[in-house]
Motif scaffolding. Structure first.
Motif, mmCIF file in Angstrom:
data_model
loop_
_atom_site.group_PDB
_atom_site.id
_atom_site.type_symbol
_atom_site.label_atom_id
_atom_site.label_comp_id
_atom_site.label_asym_id
_atom_site.label_seq_id
_atom_site.Cartn_x
_atom_site.Cartn_y
_atom_site.Cartn_z
ATOM 1 N N VAL A 156 0.829 -1.210 0.000
ATOM 2 C CA VAL A 156 0.000 0.000 0.000
ATOM 3 C C VAL A 156 0.867 1.266 0.000
ATOM 4 N N GLU A 189 1.909 1.601 -3.565
ATOM 5 C CA GLU A 189 0.758 1.985 -4.394
ATOM 6 C C GLU A 189 0.417 3.466 -4.202
ATOM 7 N N ARG A 190 0.391 3.915 -2.957
ATOM 8 C CA ARG A 190 0.023 5.321 -2.690
ATOM 9 C C ARG A 190 1.044 6.286 -3.281
ATOM 10 N N ILE A 228 0.400 6.473 -7.010
ATOM 11 C CA ILE A 228 -0.805 7.252 -7.324
ATOM 12 C C ILE A 228 -0.508 8.741 -7.168
ATOM 13 N N ALA A 244 -3.434 5.479 -14.558
ATOM 14 C CA ALA A 244 -4.845 5.162 -14.791
ATOM 15 C C ALA A 244 -5.305 4.104 -13.787
ATOM 16 N N LYS A 245 -4.362 3.214 -13.406
ATOM 17 C CA LYS A 245 -4.677 2.104 -12.490
ATOM 18 C C LYS A 245 -3.371 1.568 -11.933
ATOM 19 N N VAL A 246 -3.422 1.051 -10.725
ATOM 20 C CA VAL A 246 -2.275 0.311 -10.196
ATOM 21 C C VAL A 246 -2.611 -1.175 -10.261
ATOM 22 N N ASN A 247 -1.668 -1.963 -10.726
ATOM 23 C CA ASN A 247 -1.854 -3.420 -10.795
ATOM 24 C C ASN A 247 -1.013 -4.081 -9.705
ATOM 25 N N ARG A 279 0.007 1.701 -14.153
ATOM 26 C CA ARG A 279 -0.425 1.483 -15.542
ATOM 27 C C ARG A 279 -1.028 2.776 -16.109
#
Lengths: 149, 149
Positions: free
Chosen positions: A65, A68-69, A72, A78-81, A99
């Motif tokens: 996380v 991921e944060r 972002i 557009a998206k995290v995979n 992504r």
């Protein structure tokens, strides 16, 4: 339990080291076309996610996380995979991949068929943010590892 | 935040329902060549894993682990693959996939190029275990949802 003998992720970092902690590390992966590609790698040789204790799983996903944060915030993907596959290297590692609609494979998985050529200009824009992204990942993980510090 | 308007996983179960709980559901996915393919789907429309609270994330991964453990026990896969991609349907769902050395794509990701034809005999052996697998997933999730029960 799989064997650690000859395991690539026991022998090597598995990418450019961003953070090395007590139980896990974060590396940036040099993968053509995917500049925002990281791995959260469990340091001990464990094959399946479900082999971890509740506490270890929480620490593992907290690190996922954190990455991921940071992606972002800094890269506006557009998206995290997220993926833990390990068919080739059965040593627990999470792929955390920013992504973008312009990336070669979007909206397919990065392991799926390509949809378009690379966009080197857009990749360069992402690359310019990586240093700040790494700094934020490190800061978040230092904090996560010393919650009372 | 992505919009729930027109979201396939807000409108439909997303597979054959194995369990429907307060915050998430588990479905079995009919995907040719991959008989041990499940999804853990967050009921509310959330795009990224990191949007969940710590508590919600723990509940989500506890369910993923329940499914993974049932697959390992009943299907004896070579590896379990976990992935939250969401490029096409940005509504949080975890793919939990039992992988076998004989499956079409192993050791590639299921989204990658096929390596060999389907093995319908081996698939049938897996299919024969699905009822028991679903029962165990349900039992584990009932227990996870009512820890003091």
């Amino acid at each position: 339990m799989s064997s650690s003998f000859g395991c690539a992720l026991c022998a090597q970092d598995g990418g450019t080291l961003v953070w090395y902690g007590k139980v896990l590390r974060v590396v940036h992966v040099e993968e053509a076309g995917f500049p925002g590609y990281y791995r959260v790698i469990w340091n001990a040789h464990v094959a399946e996610f479900s082999e971890l204790s509740d506490e270890a799983r929480a620490a593992c996903m907290a690190a996922v996380v954190c990455v991921e944060r940071a992606l972002i915030e800094h890269l506006q993907p557009a998206k995290v995979n997220l993926a833990a596959l390990g068919n080739m290297v059965p040593h627990l590692h999470w792929h955390v991949i920013a992504r973008f609609e312009w990336d070669m494979h979007f909206p397919n998985a990065i392991w799926g068929p390509a949809q378009r050529p690379r966009d080197l200009e857009q990749e360069a824009v992402v690359r310019a943010q990586l240093e700040a992204t790494h700094a934020d990942i490190r800061a978040a993980l230092v904090k996560a590892e010393t919650p009372d510090g």
